[in-house]
Design a protein around this motif. Sequence first.
Motif, short mmCIF file in Angstrom:
data_model
loop_
_atom_site.label_atom_id
_atom_site.label_comp_id
_atom_site.label_asym_id
_atom_site.label_seq_id
_atom_site.Cartn_x
_atom_site.Cartn_y
_atom_site.Cartn_z
N TYR A 17 1.09 -1.45 -0.29
CA TYR A 17 0.00 -0.19 0.22
C TYR A 17 0.82 0.86 -0.27
N VAL A 18 -0.01 2.21 -0.58
CA VAL A 18 1.26 3.26 -1.25
C VAL A 18 0.54 4.29 -0.17
N ILE A 19 0.68 4.97 0.95
CA ILE A 19 -0.25 5.69 1.48
C ILE A 19 0.60 7.03 1.63
N PRO A 20 -0.17 8.17 0.66
CA PRO A 20 -0.19 9.36 0.66
C PRO A 20 -0.01 10.53 2.20
N PHE A 21 0.70 10.93 3.14
CA PHE A 21 -0.11 11.87 3.93
C PHE A 21 0.14 13.08 4.46
N VAL A 22 0.02 13.80 4.33
CA VAL A 22 0.51 14.96 6.04
C VAL A 22 0.45 15.28 6.79
N MET A 23 1.52 15.50 7.66
CA MET A 23 0.81 15.69 9.20
C MET A 23 1.05 16.70 9.65
N GLY A 24 0.44 17.35 10.47
CA GLY A 24 -0.44 19.06 10.53
C GLY A 24 -1.28 19.52 9.07
N HIS A 25 -1.43 20.43 8.68
CA HIS A 25 -2.62 20.61 7.75
C HIS A 25 -2.14 20.83 6.47
N VAL A 26 -2.79 20.42 5.40
CA VAL A 26 -2.06 20.33 3.97
C VAL A 26 -2.01 21.68 3.48
N SER A 64 -6.03 1.95 9.99
CA SER A 64 -5.05 2.93 10.59
C SER A 64 -4.78 4.13 10.68
N MET A 65 -3.55 4.02 9.96
CA MET A 65 -3.30 5.67 9.22
C MET A 65 -4.29 6.42 7.82
N ARG A 66 -5.29 6.07 7.70
CA ARG A 66 -6.73 6.62 7.22
C ARG A 66 -7.55 7.38 8.51
N VAL A 67 -7.32 6.86 10.11
CA VAL A 67 -7.69 7.36 11.12
C VAL A 67 -6.13 8.65 11.77
N MET A 68 -5.23 8.59 11.52
CA MET A 68 -4.68 9.07 12.71
C MET A 68 -3.87 9.99 11.49
N ALA A 69 -3.83 9.89 10.19
CA ALA A 69 -3.30 11.24 9.49
C ALA A 69 -4.25 11.65 8.47
N ARG A 70 -4.27 13.06 7.86
CA ARG A 70 -5.02 13.59 6.37
C ARG A 70 -4.15 12.43 5.43
N MET A 71 -4.73 11.42 4.53
CA MET A 71 -4.30 10.84 3.46
C MET A 71 -4.44 10.66 2.51
N GLY A 72 -4.51 10.56 1.50
CA GLY A 72 -5.13 9.79 -0.25
C GLY A 72 -4.92 11.03 -1.07
N THR A 73 -5.81 11.21 -1.99
CA THR A 73 -5.77 11.45 -3.12
C THR A 73 -5.54 12.88 -3.26
N GLU A 74 -6.26 13.30 -2.14
CA GLU A 74 -5.54 15.22 -1.98
C GLU A 74 -4.46 15.37 -1.80
N VAL A 75 -4.15 14.52 -0.59
CA VAL A 75 -2.40 14.84 -0.25
C VAL A 75 -1.94 14.36 -1.74
N LEU A 76 -2.03 13.68 -2.34
CA LEU A 76 -0.83 13.47 -3.59
C LEU A 76 -1.03 14.21 -4.90
#
Length: 615
Positions: free
Chosen positions: A129-138, A158-170
């Motif tokens: 799984y490739v998880i693009p994420f951002v810690m803090g605000h995008v 779990s990463m989906r709950v704990m961090a802003r992640m996904g297409t938007e971040v990429l």
Amino acid sequence: MTATIDTDTPQTTSQPTTHAGILAWVTEVAELTQPDAIHWCTGSDEEWAELTASLEATGTFTRLNPDVMPNSFHAASDPTDVARVEDRTYICSVDERDSGPTNNWMDPAEMKDLMRGLYAGCMRGRTMYVIPFVMGHVEAEKPMFGIEVTDSAYVTVSMRVMARMGTEVLSRIEELEAAGEDPQWVPALHSVGMPLEPGQADVAWPCNDTKYIVQFPEERMIWSFGSGYGGNALLGKKCYALRIASVMARDEGWLAEHMLILKLTSPQGVTKYVAAAFPSACGKTNLAMLKPTIPGWTVEAIGDDIAWMRVGEDGRLWAVNPEFGFFGVAPGTNEHTNPHAMETIRKGNSVFTNVALTEDGNVWWEGLENPPARATSWKGEPWTPESDELSSHANSRYCTPIKQCSILADEYDDPRGVPIDAILFGGRRKTTIPLVTEARDWNHGTFMGATLSSETTAAAVGAVGVVRRDPMAMLPFIGYNAGDYFGHWIGMGKDHDAAKLPKIFYVNWFRRDEDGGFLWPGFGENSRVLKWVIERIDGQAAAVETPIGHVPAPGSMDIDGLDVTEEQLAQALAVDPEEWKAEIPQIQEWFEKFGDDLPAVLWSELDTLTARLDA
Ligand code: GTP
Ligand code: SPV
Ligand code: MN
């Protein structure tokens, strides 16, 4: 157009990226680890449904009864993979000196050789799984991106709950790059370290006896192998937002800390912001969501574990919570101790790990109301309230979206964060440390933080209840030489107007009487301590000076309606010079570890303390 990965080997299940650097890194990892398929995470609800269904199929997840816990899941780990592994955690700086005396170190080239050996083919039979994420605000001025690559669907959800992640971040990374900027991102590689041979059935909780949690600070890179547990595997959290971020913070003049952030409003409508650093399993989540027992006061949560703090143009220290969820200790959480956490959890969309599973498809843990007559323990064994063993591991956790918290302050969504008025340091100590002490100034507060001591907890593998120094509650999380870290704290007070920085306090909710009972009721009653802190800042509450700092003067703390005798309160607040004299050689020994790297100011603070105790 999107580039594609060489398809000789893995099957790519969704669109990769236009970002050449990310694509090259993912390709390199895939060539090394040999997954069957590559899945680029979107973060969508459909993806969540697919991944949770696949986790049910492998037996990792049990879906909870949707009437009590909608869209929520129970998981039980391998009994050996239940907490952070501090012994296996490394800071692989180029120069050993930069990892300091408190971290494990190995030469980065040597570590990479060793780990490439472990990673070779380690994802065979699995999806990567490739998880693009951002810690803090995008939309932060400089967004703190990361790409976690993992072979664990449990880690992905779990990463989906704990961090802003996904297409938007990429998309944001791609957009910034297209605009000619050079958005930085932290490569974070994770594997459970259990490849599957053709035809080999998976287990519910794949992991490996060999574990490495490795930070390469100069390269801003993370490699983790062998564990599926939170702090070892959700790499945005401790590995990035504390270990790597603390190095960035040192270089750029800010602070990455193991702190909750809360907003406190008085009956008069005056608002203050408090950050507090307590070691793992020592009360951050509980304080962050506190329900005050004193009338008219309210607490709103902003963060429960990590704070990134920068001095603003106004000279004040501004804090953001880089996370997107709560990864909280389950045992002890209940309607009395943390009603707001219970309410957050009940909205569902949560993962519960290593708690008990009840017959009606709910979760239960020690300390929760209404024990079930029968349940399945975290070890998968039949359990009843009469059982000798605990139903849940002491470090069992709930993982739940922060947005479900009804007392989340609106400021959580502000990329500028909030200006901090007070910093609390605190630990778990049966003796010696009073309920609350106010530092004389920034340097004295830094001394309090640098000498913070606490009894070890189940949040890390190893003995529980052993007193150790845990500076600023960051012992396992400082990504560089802790002597330099203390220097960085002292420097914050020197480089800025210390009068505008937060006032520093030291608290201890865990002091005991002779019979072993807590001297202070804690939880919602901690609002009384917060009130005293705020009144000190505003020059309203009285204090007495002691050798260790200012403690509440008799009658200065609001104990109206509190079920504590004057005698108990006096004991909770007492400064016993003999107990403190016994701390001095321990602090001295602790400071000596750092040799010349310890800021001289901290030695003078120790001299001052010793002199005041002797006077
Ligand atoms: P991490 O998530 O590991 O960083 O922990 P944390 O600092 O957020 O700790 P948390 O708030 O989850 O509390 C850990 C344990 O301490 C729980 O079992 C709580 O019930 C207990 N605890 C928290 N606050 C208090 C308090 O004020 N008094 C007492 N006696 N126990 C407390
Ligand atoms: C801690 O141990 O401080 C935690 C849990 O907050 S973990 O994310 O596992 O580090
Ligand atoms: Mn923590």
